[in-house]
Design a protein around this motif. Structure first.
Motif, PDB file in Angstrom:
ATOM      1  N   LYS A   1       0.801  -1.223   0.000  1.00 42.12           N
ATOM      2  CA  LYS A   1       0.000   0.000   0.000  1.00 42.12           C
ATOM      3  C   LYS A   1       0.838   1.278   0.000  1.00 42.12           C
ATOM      4  O   LYS A   1       0.272   2.375  -0.036  1.00 42.12           O
ATOM      5  N   LEU A   2       2.163   1.149   0.016  1.00 44.66           N
ATOM      6  CA  LEU A   2       3.009   2.330   0.173  1.00 44.66           C
ATOM      7  C   LEU A   2       3.630   2.759  -1.155  1.00 44.66           C
ATOM      8  O   LEU A   2       4.360   1.989  -1.787  1.00 44.66           O
ATOM      9  N   ASP A   3       3.320   3.981  -1.579  1.00 53.80           N
ATOM     10  CA  ASP A   3       3.985   4.610  -2.724  1.00 53.80           C
ATOM     11  C   ASP A   3       5.230   5.311  -2.185  1.00 53.80           C
ATOM     12  O   ASP A   3       5.193   6.485  -1.825  1.00 53.80           O
ATOM     13  N   THR A   4       6.337   4.584  -2.133  1.00 50.61           N
ATOM     14  CA  THR A   4       7.549   5.092  -1.488  1.00 50.61           C
ATOM     15  C   THR A   4       8.075   6.333  -2.186  1.00 50.61           C
ATOM     16  O   THR A   4       8.452   7.320  -1.534  1.00 50.61           O
ATOM     17  N   ARG A   5       8.131   6.318  -3.513  1.00 48.73           N
ATOM     18  CA  ARG A   5       8.664   7.459  -4.250  1.00 48.73           C
ATOM     19  C   ARG A   5       7.828   8.719  -3.999  1.00 48.73           C
ATOM     20  O   ARG A   5       8.363   9.796  -3.725  1.00 48.73           O
ATOM     21  N   GLY A   6       6.498   8.575  -4.075  1.00 42.08           N
ATOM     22  CA  GLY A   6       5.636   9.723  -3.819  1.00 42.08           C
ATOM     23  C   GLY A   6       5.780  10.236  -2.405  1.00 42.08           C
ATOM     24  O   GLY A   6       5.830  11.453  -2.168  1.00 42.08           O
ATOM     25  N   ALA A   7       5.866   9.316  -1.439  1.00 46.21           N
ATOM     26  CA  ALA A   7       5.996   9.716  -0.038  1.00 46.21           C
ATOM     27  C   ALA A   7       7.280  10.502   0.196  1.00 46.21           C
ATOM     28  O   ALA A   7       7.279  11.527   0.900  1.00 46.21           O
ATOM     29  N   LEU A   8       8.378  10.039  -0.383  1.00 49.77           N
ATOM     30  CA  LEU A   8       9.659  10.728  -0.185  1.00 49.77           C
ATOM     31  C   LEU A   8       9.674  12.090  -0.862  1.00 49.77           C
ATOM     32  O   LEU A   8      10.279  13.041  -0.357  1.00 49.77           O
ATOM     33  N   LEU A   9       8.989  12.210  -2.004  1.00 43.90           N
ATOM     34  CA  LEU A   9       8.894  13.520  -2.671  1.00 43.90           C
ATOM     35  C   LEU A   9       8.153  14.522  -1.780  1.00 43.90           C
ATOM     36  O   LEU A   9       8.606  15.652  -1.568  1.00 43.90           O
ATOM     37  N   PHE A  10       7.000  14.094  -1.255  1.00 48.06           N
ATOM     38  CA  PHE A  10       6.221  14.976  -0.385  1.00 48.06           C
ATOM     39  C   PHE A  10       6.936  15.234   0.936  1.00 48.06           C
ATOM     40  O   PHE A  10       6.705  16.251   1.586  1.00 48.06           O
ATOM     41  N   ALA A  11       7.794  14.297   1.338  1.00 46.00           N
ATOM     42  CA  ALA A  11       8.506  14.450   2.608  1.00 46.00           C
ATOM     43  C   ALA A  11       9.556  15.554   2.566  1.00 46.00           C
ATOM     44  O   ALA A  11       9.918  16.105   3.607  1.00 46.00           O
ATOM     45  N   ILE A  12      10.040  15.892   1.365  1.00 51.64           N
ATOM     46  CA  ILE A  12      11.111  16.900   1.271  1.00 51.64           C
ATOM     47  C   ILE A  12      10.647  18.267   1.784  1.00 51.64           C
ATOM     48  O   ILE A  12      11.229  18.807   2.740  1.00 51.64           O
ATOM     49  N   PRO A  13       9.592  18.876   1.200  1.00 50.99           N
ATOM     50  CA  PRO A  13       9.161  20.187   1.736  1.00 50.99           C
ATOM     51  C   PRO A  13       8.605  20.081   3.143  1.00 50.99           C
ATOM     52  O   PRO A  13       8.751  21.007   3.946  1.00 50.99           O
ATOM     53  N   THR A  14       7.966  18.941   3.459  1.00 48.36           N
ATOM     54  CA  THR A  14       7.394  18.773   4.788  1.00 48.36           C
ATOM     55  C   THR A  14       8.478  18.739   5.857  1.00 48.36           C
ATOM     56  O   THR A  14       8.339  19.338   6.930  1.00 48.36           O
ATOM     57  N   THR A  15       9.574  18.068   5.562  1.00 48.74           N
ATOM     58  CA  THR A  15      10.662  17.955   6.528  1.00 48.74           C
ATOM     59  C   THR A  15      11.382  19.281   6.730  1.00 48.74           C
ATOM     60  O   THR A  15      11.759  19.634   7.849  1.00 48.74           O
ATOM     61  N   VAL A  16      11.564  20.026   5.649  1.00 49.43           N
ATOM     62  CA  VAL A  16      12.169  21.356   5.769  1.00 49.43           C
ATOM     63  C   VAL A  16      11.302  22.230   6.677  1.00 49.43           C
ATOM     64  O   VAL A  16      11.801  22.922   7.576  1.00 49.43           O
TER      65      VAL A  16
ATOM     66  N   VAL B   1      -7.890   6.994   0.467  1.00 51.83           N
ATOM     67  CA  VAL B   1      -7.564   7.240   1.869  1.00 51.83           C
ATOM     68  C   VAL B   1      -6.649   6.166   2.468  1.00 51.83           C
ATOM     69  O   VAL B   1      -5.824   6.462   3.331  1.00 51.83           O
ATOM     70  N   VAL B   2      -6.755   4.914   2.003  1.00 51.19           N
ATOM     71  CA  VAL B   2      -5.885   3.869   2.543  1.00 51.19           C
ATOM     72  C   VAL B   2      -4.445   4.085   2.097  1.00 51.19           C
ATOM     73  O   VAL B   2      -3.505   4.044   2.901  1.00 51.19           O
ATOM     74  N   ARG B   3      -4.237   4.331   0.792  1.00 46.82           N
ATOM     75  CA  ARG B   3      -2.873   4.575   0.318  1.00 46.82           C
ATOM     76  C   ARG B   3      -2.337   5.897   0.869  1.00 46.82           C
ATOM     77  O   ARG B   3      -1.143   6.027   1.142  1.00 46.82           O
ATOM     78  N   ALA B   4      -3.219   6.895   1.039  1.00 47.32           N
ATOM     79  CA  ALA B   4      -2.795   8.154   1.650  1.00 47.32           C
ATOM     80  C   ALA B   4      -2.295   7.927   3.066  1.00 47.32           C
ATOM     81  O   ALA B   4      -1.327   8.553   3.507  1.00 47.32           O
ATOM     82  N   ASN B   5      -2.948   7.021   3.796  1.00 45.66           N
ATOM     83  CA  ASN B   5      -2.499   6.681   5.141  1.00 45.66           C
ATOM     84  C   ASN B   5      -1.076   6.155   5.125  1.00 45.66           C
ATOM     85  O   ASN B   5      -0.253   6.523   5.966  1.00 45.66           O
ATOM     86  N   ALA B   6      -0.792   5.260   4.175  1.00 44.71           N
ATOM     87  CA  ALA B   6       0.538   4.673   4.082  1.00 44.71           C
ATOM     88  C   ALA B   6       1.588   5.736   3.762  1.00 44.71           C
ATOM     89  O   ALA B   6       2.663   5.783   4.384  1.00 44.71           O
ATOM     90  N   VAL B   7       1.276   6.608   2.799  1.00 45.17           N
ATOM     91  CA  VAL B   7       2.194   7.683   2.429  1.00 45.17           C
ATOM     92  C   VAL B   7       2.388   8.642   3.595  1.00 45.17           C
ATOM     93  O   VAL B   7       3.508   9.069   3.901  1.00 45.17           O
ATOM     94  N   LYS B   8       1.283   8.949   4.279  1.00 38.61           N
ATOM     95  CA  LYS B   8       1.343   9.839   5.441  1.00 38.61           C
ATOM     96  C   LYS B   8       2.287   9.309   6.503  1.00 38.61           C
ATOM     97  O   LYS B   8       3.060  10.059   7.107  1.00 38.61           O
ATOM     98  N   VAL B   9       2.232   8.007   6.746  1.00 41.29           N
ATOM     99  CA  VAL B   9       3.056   7.400   7.793  1.00 41.29           C
ATOM    100  C   VAL B   9       4.543   7.588   7.502  1.00 41.29           C
ATOM    101  O   VAL B   9       5.322   7.930   8.398  1.00 41.29           O
TER     102      VAL B   9
END
Length: 258
Positions: free
Chosen positions: A68-83, A172-180
């Motif tokens: 259920k985890l889109d790893t590439r998408g999650a890491l892309l969104f994580a960049i601005p979020t982490t900053v 919403v299920v895949r969004a949960n995985a990406v969110k985590v």
């Protein structure tokens, strides 16, 4: 710590970990527990990140294992979020807590309306995993969410879910995985900031983290097995309850009954 702190923190962690795997706001369970055992609010806010980190390690692994985890998408969104998270963790401002709670409650009510008006947007994925690019608006949105997450943590999962479903096209299920995975990365960054400023009490953080990991394991299994419809309604109920608590509805009912 007193003996009762151990079972209290583990139980609070289990509840928070479960809730956080389905939407967010689990920190509204663990933060009061950490404060109850005697930690100052700012130290509890920092210490809470230990359990959040551990729970999201488990959650990320479970969602990835279940496909259920889109790893590439999650890491892309994580960049601005982490900053944004690093900035939020470093911010020291004199904020009116009561005003802050009211604003947060209003935002949650708006999100609740969005969930109810177009439910299909929470159930159907509109973009294939691994094919997305970040728009300027998405970068700014996730940067702002990161600032909030670094500053407070509680409720950041709800904001991420809304952004991932309504703005990025996940169900919403895949969004949960990406969110985590996003929360794992942003929390690690915030944790480093709090650690360097000696704001973390590691023993209660790790004890709470044991519960967080158990709750995360249970929550991922529930999310994947029950599917998007169940998860969406769980989110609706928790957001409604959180907004009511922030607006003082439960206190008002208590005074009315009493």
């Amino acid at each position: 710590m007193e003996w009762y702190a151990y079972p209290l923190l583990v139980l609070a962690g289990i509840a928070a970990g479960f809730v956080n795997m389905l939407e967010g706001n689990g920190s509204l369970i663990t933060l009061p527990a950490l404060i109850f055992i005697g930690l100052p609010a700012n130290v509890a806010n920092a210490t809470n990140r230990v359990g959040v980190t551990l729970q999201n390690v488990v959650g990320t692994r479970e969602f990835h294992r279940r496909g259920k985890l889109d790893t590439r998408g999650a890491l892309l969104f994580a960049i601005p979020t982490t900053v944004g998270s690093v900035l939020g963790a470093q911010i020291a401002v004199d904020i009116n807590e009561e005003l802050f709670r009211r604003v947060l409650a209003v935002i949650m009510v708006v999100m609740l309306i969005l969930m109810l008006v177009k439910p299909e947007r929470w159930l159907i994925e509109r973009v294939q995993p691994g094919t997305r690019r970040l728009s300027v608006l998405q970068v700014l949105s996730f940067f702002a969410i990161g600032i909030y997450g670094g500053f407070l943590q509680a409720g950041v999962g709800i904001f991420l879910l809304v952004a991932l479903v309504l703005g990025a096209g996940y169900d919403v299920v895949r969004a949960n995985a990406v969110k985590v995975l996003i929360v794992l990365v942003l929390t690690l960054a915030a944790l480093a900031v709090f650690w360097t400023n000696a704001k973390i009490e590691w023993l209660p953080g790790l004890v709470c983290g044991v519960g967080n990991m158990i709750g995360a394991w249970l929550g991922t299994r529930f999310a994947v097995r029950k599917g998007a419809v169940w998860v969406r309604w769980f989110v609706v109920v928790v957001v409604l309850a959180s907004a009511a608590e922030l607006l003082g509805v439960f206190d008002w009912i208590g005074r009315l009954i009493g």
